[in-house]
Write an enzyme that holds these catalytic residues in place. Structure first.
Site, PDB file in Angstrom:
ATOM      1  CD  GLN A  72      -2.922   1.196   2.509  1.00  0.00           C
ATOM      2  OE1 GLN A  72      -2.521   1.314   3.279  1.00  0.00           O
ATOM      3  NE2 GLN A  72      -3.961   1.191   2.899  1.00  0.00           N
ATOM      4  CB  CYS A 103      -4.643   6.571   6.477  1.00  0.00           C
ATOM      5  SG  CYS A 103      -3.968   7.193   8.267  1.00  0.00           S
ATOM      6  CE  LYS A 143      -7.780  -0.858   4.820  1.00  0.00           C
ATOM      7  NZ  LYS A 143      -7.553  -0.044   5.581  1.00  0.00           N
ATOM      8  N   GLY A 228      -8.546  -6.639  10.459  1.00  0.00           N
ATOM      9  CA  GLY A 228      -7.600  -5.716  10.925  1.00  0.00           C
ATOM     10  C   GLY A 228      -7.605  -6.545  12.206  1.00  0.00           C
TER      11      GLY A 228
HETATM   12  C1  LIG Z   1      -2.314  -0.728  14.797  1.00  0.00           C
HETATM   13  C2  LIG Z   1      -3.483  -0.526  12.954  1.00  0.00           C
HETATM   14  C3  LIG Z   1      -3.439   0.592  12.271  1.00  0.00           C
HETATM   15  C4  LIG Z   1      -3.335   0.584  11.081  1.00  0.00           C
HETATM   16  N1  LIG Z   1      -2.809   0.799   9.977  1.00  0.00           N
HETATM   17  C5  LIG Z   1      -3.066   0.558   8.068  1.00  0.00           C
HETATM   18  C6  LIG Z   1      -2.665   1.355   6.865  1.00  0.00           C
HETATM   19  O1  LIG Z   1      -1.639   1.260   7.631  1.00  0.00           O
HETATM   20  N2  LIG Z   1      -3.190   1.636   5.950  1.00  0.00           N
HETATM   21  C7  LIG Z   1      -4.581   1.290   6.203  1.00  0.00           C
HETATM   22  O2  LIG Z   1      -5.400   0.814   5.208  1.00  0.00           O
HETATM   23  N3  LIG Z   1      -5.324   1.318   6.875  1.00  0.00           N
HETATM   24  C8  LIG Z   1      -5.098   0.941   8.371  1.00  0.00           C
HETATM   25  N4  LIG Z   1      -5.593  -0.002   9.421  1.00  0.00           N
HETATM   26  C9  LIG Z   1      -6.910   0.490   8.749  1.00  0.00           C
HETATM   27  C10 LIG Z   1      -7.349  -0.999   9.133  1.00  0.00           C
HETATM   28  O3  LIG Z   1      -6.243  -1.886   8.168  1.00  0.00           O
HETATM   29  C11 LIG Z   1      -8.355  -1.454   8.711  1.00  0.00           C
HETATM   30  O4  LIG Z   1      -9.553  -1.081   7.852  1.00  0.00           O
HETATM   31  C12 LIG Z   1      -9.576  -1.628  10.486  1.00  0.00           C
HETATM   32  O5  LIG Z   1      -8.594  -1.783  11.238  1.00  0.00           O
HETATM   33  C13 LIG Z   1     -10.390  -1.661  10.601  1.00  0.00           C
HETATM   34  O6  LIG Z   1     -10.584  -3.259  10.205  1.00  0.00           O
HETATM   35  P1  LIG Z   1     -11.554  -3.700  11.451  1.00  0.00           P
HETATM   36  O7  LIG Z   1     -12.446  -3.987  12.073  1.00  0.00           O
HETATM   37  O8  LIG Z   1     -10.724  -5.444  11.031  1.00  0.00           O
HETATM   38  O9  LIG Z   1     -10.146  -4.199  12.535  1.00  0.00           O
HETATM   39  C14 LIG Z   1      -5.096   0.366  10.657  1.00  0.00           C
HETATM   40  C15 LIG Z   1      -5.670  -0.248  11.343  1.00  0.00           C
HETATM   41  C16 LIG Z   1      -4.554  -0.552  13.204  1.00  0.00           C
HETATM   42  C17 LIG Z   1      -5.913  -1.103  14.640  1.00  0.00           C
END
Ligand SMILES: Cc1cc2nc3c(=O)[nH]c(=O)nc-3n(C[C@H](O)[C@H](O)[C@H](O)COP(=O)(O)O)c2cc1C
Length: 324
Positions: A72, A103, A143, A228
């Site tokens: 990404q 983000c 995304k 995630g």
């Molecule tokens: C610690 C952390 C770091 C993340 N870093 C990114 C990232 O680098 N790029 C991104 O698109 N989303 C990032 N996210 C969002 C996750 O990819 C995901 O969209 C979000 O956590 C929702 O999914 P979940 O409910 O399964 O956690 C991050 C989330 C967390 C918790």
């Protein structure tokens, strides 16, 4: 159970989310080994790549064993985004180039006007995706979030632009930027996006087990789900969801012994990649995640948060787990 992104066949519908500070090579390999069909690497900054920032370049490290893998990138400027995508296309062995438009953190979404901030400018999204797709050989995915805030939920409009610009798939984290990680992911938004585009849609938000993955797949008809936070300290979740989606099997949770072995394996692979000092600092976060739900582990959590060496780390684990 498989699906395709461009010509790339993904063996199942369960994907590791990009997570900054987490989705690095060792963690991606663990999750691939335990059933993720595709893994996303954490975001890297377009400008960091173009200025040859050492830290950014190091984030690109990957091994073939993790493939298929999506790298990404984030940024807000058409020219530097295209150059960064070209850099990845030529220098990374990843299979997909993913663009971050979700983000929410102020450094990215406000200061750099990147990430979820792009949701406010669908025309710029179209231009960025179109130009990148035109210039690179690898499939391009994007995304997104539901929208910037509750008053401006525009995932469908943005998804249509992304498809028209030639992207090969879209991930929807069904929260707005202003929600951050609070509230719930809105399955209606994923469903609406799926109904309005014909490229694959990956649903994301709040999946914690087989039943929640199945609910999202069944209700929204999305092509795959992305996990995630529920994967933190829990690489087993992918094989558990896989088994549940296949025939409703609920696998047993890993034993304490397996958890300990995984923590040691994770530490060792981080040491190989980053050296002992940085690996231990990272394991200070992963440790409590692995110990979530384990009784009487509060003292161990505290000990792990203060360890400085691999030997200390393993001594603390032995003292706790050997008593069990
Ligand atoms: C610690 C952390 C770091 C993340 N870093 C990114 C990232 O680098 N790029 C991104 O698109 N989303 C990032 N996210 C969002 C996750 O990819 C995901 O969209 C979000 O956590 C929702 O999914 P979940 O409910 O399964 O956690 C991050 C989330 C967390 C918790």
């Amino acid at each position: 159970m498989s699906f395709k992104i461009g010509n790339l066949e993904i063996e199942n519908k369960i994907i590791l989310a990009p997570m900054a500070g987490v989705s690095n090579s060792p963690f991606r390999l663990l999750t691939r080994t335990y059933g993720a069909g595709l893994v996303f690497a954490e975001m890297v900054s377009d400008k960091g790549l173009l200025y040859n920032n050492e830290k950014t370049i190091k984030l690109l490290y990957m091994t073939d064993a993790e493939k298929p893998m999506a790298q990404q990138i984030f940024g807000s400027d058409l020219k530097t985004m295209v150059e960064a995508a070209l850099y990845i296309d030529q220098h990374s062995n990843c299979d997909i180039i993913d663009i971050n438009m979700g983000c929410p953190v102020p450094k990215v979404a406000i200061k750099a006007q990147a990430g979820a901030s792009l949701m406010k400018n669908p025309d710029l999204i179209y231009d960025i995706v179109k130009e990148i797709v035109k210039r690179v050989k690898k499939p391009v995915t994007v995304k997104i979030r539901s929208g910037w805030d509750h008053q401006s939920i525009n995932a469908v409009e943005v998804a249509k632009k992304i498809e028209a610009a030639g992207a090969s798939a879209i991930t929807v984290h069904a929260r707005t930027r202003s929600q951050g990680y609070s509230g719930f992911a809105d399955l209606e938004v994923i469903k609406a996006v799926k109904e309005n585009v014909s490229i694959p849609v990956i649903g994301n938000g709040d999946i914690v087990d087989g039943p929640s993955a199945k609910r999202m797949l069944d209700y929204t008809k999305c092509d795959a789900v992305m996990i995630g936070r529920a994967a933190l300290g829990n690489p087993w979740i992918f094989r558990e969801i896989d088994a549940y989606l296949k025939d409703g099997t609920i696998l047993e949770r890993p034993s304490l012994h397996e958890i300990k072995d995984m923590m040691v394996a994770h530490l060792e692979s981080l040491i190989d990649l980053k050296g002992e000092h940085t690996a231990i600092l990272e394991m200070r976060s992963h440790g409590p995640w692995y110990l979530k739900g384990i009784e009487h582990a509060s003292n161990l959590r505290k000990q792990l948060s203060q360890t400085r060496t691999k030997d200390e780390f393993i001594t603390h684990l032995d003292a706790f787990f050997n008593k069990k």
